[in-house]
Design an enzyme around this catalytic site. Sequence first.
Site, mmCIF file in Angstrom:
data_model
loop_
_atom_site.group_PDB
_atom_site.id
_atom_site.type_symbol
_atom_site.label_atom_id
_atom_site.label_comp_id
_atom_site.label_asym_id
_atom_site.label_seq_id
_atom_site.Cartn_x
_atom_site.Cartn_y
_atom_site.Cartn_z
ATOM 1 N N CYS A 49 -7.594 2.139 -0.404
ATOM 2 C CA CYS A 49 -6.575 1.886 0.634
ATOM 3 C C CYS A 49 -6.549 3.024 1.655
ATOM 4 O O CYS A 49 -6.566 4.206 1.291
ATOM 5 C CB CYS A 49 -5.208 1.738 -0.025
ATOM 6 N N CYS A 53 -0.134 7.269 0.646
ATOM 7 C CA CYS A 53 1.077 7.329 -0.193
ATOM 8 C C CYS A 53 0.821 8.288 -1.360
ATOM 9 O O CYS A 53 -0.089 8.046 -2.176
ATOM 10 C CB CYS A 53 1.434 5.942 -0.711
ATOM 11 N N CYS A 56 0.126 7.181 -5.101
ATOM 12 C CA CYS A 56 -0.640 5.962 -5.400
ATOM 13 C C CYS A 56 -2.078 6.213 -5.868
ATOM 14 O O CYS A 56 -2.848 6.940 -5.235
ATOM 15 C CB CYS A 56 -0.653 5.048 -4.183
ATOM 16 N N CYS A 93 3.248 -11.926 -9.597
ATOM 17 C CA CYS A 93 3.261 -11.048 -8.424
ATOM 18 C C CYS A 93 1.855 -10.501 -8.181
ATOM 19 O O CYS A 93 1.225 -10.006 -9.113
ATOM 20 C CB CYS A 93 4.186 -9.866 -8.660
ATOM 21 N N CYS A 125 5.070 -14.084 -5.794
ATOM 22 C CA CYS A 125 5.441 -12.948 -4.950
ATOM 23 C C CYS A 125 4.153 -12.225 -4.588
ATOM 24 O O CYS A 125 3.253 -12.129 -5.425
ATOM 25 C CB CYS A 125 6.382 -12.013 -5.708
ATOM 26 N N CYS A 185 11.878 -8.714 -1.695
ATOM 27 C CA CYS A 185 11.921 -7.874 -2.884
ATOM 28 C C CYS A 185 11.667 -6.468 -2.373
ATOM 29 O O CYS A 185 10.572 -6.173 -1.880
ATOM 30 C CB CYS A 185 10.831 -8.315 -3.861
ATOM 31 N N ARG A 257 15.289 -4.821 -10.923
ATOM 32 C CA ARG A 257 14.108 -4.792 -11.821
ATOM 33 C C ARG A 257 13.830 -3.373 -12.326
ATOM 34 O O ARG A 257 13.634 -2.447 -11.517
ATOM 35 C CB ARG A 257 12.877 -5.359 -11.095
HETATM 36 N N1 SAM Z 1 -0.289 -1.765 -0.357
HETATM 37 C C1 SAM Z 1 0.933 -2.465 -0.366
HETATM 38 C C2 SAM Z 1 2.097 -1.596 0.010
HETATM 39 O O1 SAM Z 1 2.060 -0.405 -0.287
HETATM 40 O O2 SAM Z 1 3.045 -2.103 0.562
HETATM 41 C C3 SAM Z 1 1.233 -3.143 -1.677
HETATM 42 C C4 SAM Z 1 0.847 -2.498 -3.000
HETATM 43 S S1 SAM Z 1 1.715 -0.996 -3.409
HETATM 44 C C5 SAM Z 1 0.813 -0.385 -4.785
HETATM 45 C C6 SAM Z 1 3.277 -1.586 -4.032
HETATM 46 C C7 SAM Z 1 4.306 -0.585 -4.487
HETATM 47 O O3 SAM Z 1 3.954 -0.050 -5.746
HETATM 48 C C8 SAM Z 1 4.536 0.634 -3.639
HETATM 49 O O4 SAM Z 1 5.354 0.377 -2.559
HETATM 50 C C9 SAM Z 1 5.229 1.562 -4.621
HETATM 51 O O5 SAM Z 1 6.631 1.409 -4.528
HETATM 52 C C10 SAM Z 1 4.743 1.097 -5.976
HETATM 53 N N2 SAM Z 1 3.892 2.122 -6.633
HETATM 54 C C11 SAM Z 1 2.629 2.440 -6.306
HETATM 55 N N3 SAM Z 1 2.159 3.430 -7.089
HETATM 56 C C12 SAM Z 1 3.156 3.776 -7.933
HETATM 57 C C13 SAM Z 1 3.288 4.742 -8.966
HETATM 58 N N4 SAM Z 1 2.296 5.583 -9.269
HETATM 59 N N5 SAM Z 1 4.437 4.803 -9.646
HETATM 60 C C14 SAM Z 1 5.467 3.970 -9.340
HETATM 61 N N6 SAM Z 1 5.406 3.031 -8.368
HETATM 62 C C15 SAM Z 1 4.266 2.925 -7.659
HETATM 63 FE FE1 SF4 Z 2 -2.118 1.649 -0.184
HETATM 64 FE FE2 SF4 Z 2 -1.071 2.428 -2.487
HETATM 65 FE FE3 SF4 Z 2 0.169 3.010 -0.224
HETATM 66 FE FE4 SF4 Z 2 0.085 0.433 -1.057
HETATM 67 S S1 SF4 Z 2 1.116 2.141 -2.081
HETATM 68 S S2 SF4 Z 2 -0.267 1.213 1.010
HETATM 69 S S3 SF4 Z 2 -1.921 0.453 -2.057
HETATM 70 S S4 SF4 Z 2 -1.852 3.762 -0.853
#
Ligand code: SAM
Ligand code: SF4
Length: 326
Positions: A49, A53, A56, A93, A125, A185, A257
């Site tokens: 990606c 973040c 992530c 989801c 979802c 959500c 949740r």
């Molecule tokens: N890429 C899209 C986005 O970020 O909107 C969708 C997938 S992203 C992985 C979805 C959500 O997963 C993120 O907004 C975050 O809140 C949650 N998430 C991701 N990594 C995480 C982690 N290590 N621990 C807890 N929540 C996590």
């Molecule tokens: Fe990409 Fe992870 Fe951020 Fe979603 S949470 S936008 S998958 S880096």
Amino acid sequence: MMKTLAEFRAVYQTPLPDLLFRAASVHRQHHDPADIQRCVLLSIKTGGCPEDCGYCAQSAHFTTGVDATPLLSVEEVRDKATKAKELGASRFCMGTAWREVKDGAQFEQVLDMVRTVRDLGMEACVTLGMLTESQAEQLAEAGLTAYNHNLDTSREYYPNVISTRTYDDRLQTLQAVQKAGISVCCGGIIGMGESEDDRLRLLVELSNLDTPPESVPINCLVPIAGTPLAEVRPVDSIELVRLIATARVAFPKARVRLSAGRDRMSRELQILCFMAGANSIFFGDKLLTAPNPSAEGDADLFRAMGLPTGMAHGSCGETRRSLAVL
Ligand code: SAM
Ligand code: SF4
Ligand code: DTB
């Protein structure tokens, strides 16, 4: 309805027995406390990606050991969703490691996946990153139940975690989703080094959306080696319970949740969260890339609470328990 930080603080800081009693009362006015929604998650496009973040595993900015893989086929999704239904899940989801949706063959394929899940009689979802209004409309037409798009934390703390998009980008997508008539959500992550006020400010943002979210996922950070947040101190469990209770009071009708991080929680803590108004979980051995409690472990937890497991067949947990009694 609570709209200001002062109001949220007042609820959050109530002595715990009173806060729990209040949240449980609100919960019972609007929901059957025995009804805990089970959602199964599937990463339909993993890794690589472009966003940064800090929590992530799927960001291309960090070396986490998660490889980028292409979008799954509709058949693979049908197979996994069918298995999820057999496990007793009512919502399926799907997530993509995308910054935003691009029109074209891949988006068409995701629309097909949504139709496939809906045809199986489950709620669908997706969480695909940023969306335009027309893309939101197409998802609505495909029958999408809800769109997951987390604000994650307060507006103030956000730039400490993510630099490749803004809080307003997130709010814009949420608006497009609501305009298309899809349920939102939206929640966040705790345990990223933010303050308790940052967590409450997130709830304030949610309560100021045009329509309050249909579900509010509260994720506890799953620390991922290789990310900037790999070593952050875990969340205090009572702070988690207080936040869940406050979310329940603020969003009486929503599904609150208890999301990522349950595999590091005791059964007692999870039960306290359910008493505080959490009424939804992710179910099944895997989240997107990180582990989740096993379906058997959760069936045992539901049995211990005296709730139906909802599984199509008896599980090995049941056998283990009866052996233990012998
Ligand atoms: N890429 C899209 C986005 O970020 O909107 C969708 C997938 S992203 C992985 C979805 C959500 O997963 C993120 O907004 C975050 O809140 C949650 N998430 C991701 N990594 C995480 C982690 N290590 N621990 C807890 N929540 C996590
Ligand atoms: Fe990409 Fe992870 Fe951020 Fe979603 S949470 S936008 S998958 S880096
Ligand atoms: C949400 O709030 N939590 C889910 C879902 N929405 C997409 C994701 C949790 C991800 C946990 C880390 C991982 O599996 O990589």
